[in-house]
Scaffold this active site. Sequence first.
Site, PDB file in Angstrom:
ATOM      1  CG  ASN A  47      -6.366  20.208  11.307  1.00 45.86           C
ATOM      2  OD1 ASN A  47      -6.483  20.326  10.083  1.00 45.86           O
ATOM      3  ND2 ASN A  47      -5.342  19.597  11.884  1.00 45.86           N
ATOM      4  CB  THR A  48     -10.827  17.691   8.791  1.00 46.28           C
ATOM      5  OG1 THR A  48     -10.862  16.417   8.151  1.00 46.28           O
ATOM      6  CG2 THR A  48     -11.549  18.696   7.924  1.00 46.28           C
ATOM      7  NE  ARG A  51      -4.032  10.626  12.382  1.00 43.65           N
ATOM      8  CZ  ARG A  51      -4.607   9.482  12.003  1.00 43.65           C
ATOM      9  NH1 ARG A  51      -5.132   9.378  10.803  1.00 43.65           N
ATOM     10  NH2 ARG A  51      -4.657   8.448  12.820  1.00 43.65           N
ATOM     11  CB  ALA A  52      -4.434  17.687   7.597  1.00 43.64           C
ATOM     12  CG  HIS A  61      -1.347  -1.182   1.810  1.00 43.86           C
ATOM     13  ND1 HIS A  61      -1.183  -1.531   3.114  1.00 43.86           N
ATOM     14  CD2 HIS A  61      -1.984  -2.222   1.218  1.00 43.86           C
ATOM     15  CE1 HIS A  61      -1.697  -2.727   3.313  1.00 43.86           C
ATOM     16  NE2 HIS A  61      -2.184  -3.166   2.195  1.00 43.86           N
ATOM     17  CG  ASP A  98       2.518  -4.079   8.745  1.00 47.18           C
ATOM     18  OD1 ASP A  98       1.806  -3.078   8.530  1.00 47.18           O
ATOM     19  OD2 ASP A  98       3.289  -4.560   7.896  1.00 47.18           O
TER      20      ASP A  98
HETATM   21 FE   LIG Z   1       3.498  -2.832   6.528  1.00 50.45          FE
END
Ligand SMILES: [Fe+2]
Length: 549
Positions: free
Chosen positions: A504-505, A394-395, A11, A148
């Site tokens: 905040n987003t 994250r912002a 990913h 993970d």
């Molecule tokens: Fe991973």
Amino acid sequence: MRILGINALYHDPSAAVVVDGVTVAAAEEERFSRRKHGKRPVPFSAWELPELAAAWCLDQAGVRPEELDAVTYSFDPALRLPPTQLGLFDPWDDLRQDYAQRAPEFLATALPGLEASRIRFVQHHVAHAASAGLAAPFDGDCAVLVLDGRGEQHSHLAGRFCGGALHTLYSQQLPHSLGLLYEDATQHLGFLRSSDEYKVMALASYGKPRHLDYLRQFVHARGDGGFHTSGVEWSALAPKRSADQPWTAEHADLASSLQTVLEEVLLALADWLYDQTHARNLALAGGVALNCVANTRLFTESAFDQVWVQPAAGDAGTALGGALYLAQRLGDSIPEFPGADLGREWTDEELETALRTANLPFDRPADIADAVAEELANDGIVAWFQGRSEFGPRALGHRSLLAHPGRESNLRRLNDVKGREQFRPVAPMVLASRAPELFSRGPIPSPYMLFVHDVAADWRDRIPAAVHVDGTARIQSVDASSEPLVARMLAGFEQRTGLPVVINTSLNTAGRPMVDSPRDALECFGSTPVDLLAIGPFAVRRRSLGVAG
Ligand SMILES: [Fe+2]
């Protein structure tokens, strides 16, 4: 040493450049390609490389591909087991293996001048571990937990960093995997697996954990550092939901039960690791380490004094971790993590050119932070585009959507702007100096929004848009020394309203990556009812466009 780190196989493809131990740049491919998560997490996309992110990172560092000492790739195909032995029954695993083995040739093609012999495979969970343990702001040694979905053969790593060297104490063999378990539940609940796990965590707050006895049969720590996760029949707990169906109490109860059992297992793993190491501090990485509710339980209930989570804790962070790991092995010393603002930025002149090209009316206030504070105090919604973009999901005050926390309706308003589910909370940013007065339980400072905090009872009514249904908030504490512009905006807002908090987003709309470039910002501003775009020192105001604000 000049090292390029690459994450590509599963990913969130990403790249990072580390020069003499210092992280110079790190970015996810999605911010360039404008495809959420860079690519679909399916085997036939495993060959895709973060070529745009890699090229930009090298450019930012002023390093040509032929000048690199090494390139790390955060998966080692030599360590993988045949699919029949992994127990995951994934018919495409051989294809993924083939792509990983060919990655050096692919990279040499994508980055002309790079020799394929410079590419070094780094074990996936070693890269995760290094992204946390080597970057953590701890004095001296620390314990590390990687939580993970999957690596070559394992889903987890428990270890210790001593003098910069990683000592692995336990790795849980697949198919048992906390990340894959959570992904299975995400899919069953009608969300996108390997993407929407945070929605399950948010949904959990609406449910009751009434399936604990059932889940504990299949999901439990074993007492030897490892855990068991297989055998859950999700349909026995709640009907499978499709993406267009509304969620019910049964779905929320499933989410709540899973979340509780996950937290129990993580606490047991942390206890085991503490008994093995007696380390004071714990560093976390891996996709499960983005679960901020579980992180707070580890902080408050484990024996460790401090818990630090690398903000790009998911697979994107393995680009950075692989590069740091190799840099350390080759003799570079690794300084403390410099902050998540490791992506692209533009000069004021470039931003002004972008605005003129778009033929938009704009002004340059004496202080953009103060102009934004004024707009927020008047209940406007602000798109905030400042400095380098963030590495990780994250912002954190560089590519953010901001609003007044004092009006409960602003939660709905922001979720409407973004086109996302109404059960999702938005998070407060708060002046670090004021945070202890408003928030408790989670660690303070908390600069990366990776823990939840309890909102003080006498503040809940004052900042209702920032408070989740369970009375918590996932805060970002803002320190004026590291984030002077955001701190000044917060101080200006407090001066006007008495509230040291702004909600905040992330600056994006549903299904799209976070805004990265000025063009992305203008496209987002043009397609959403945002009142003010604060882009560098410039303000673009919707009411100046001759439309209703
Ligand atoms: Fe991973």
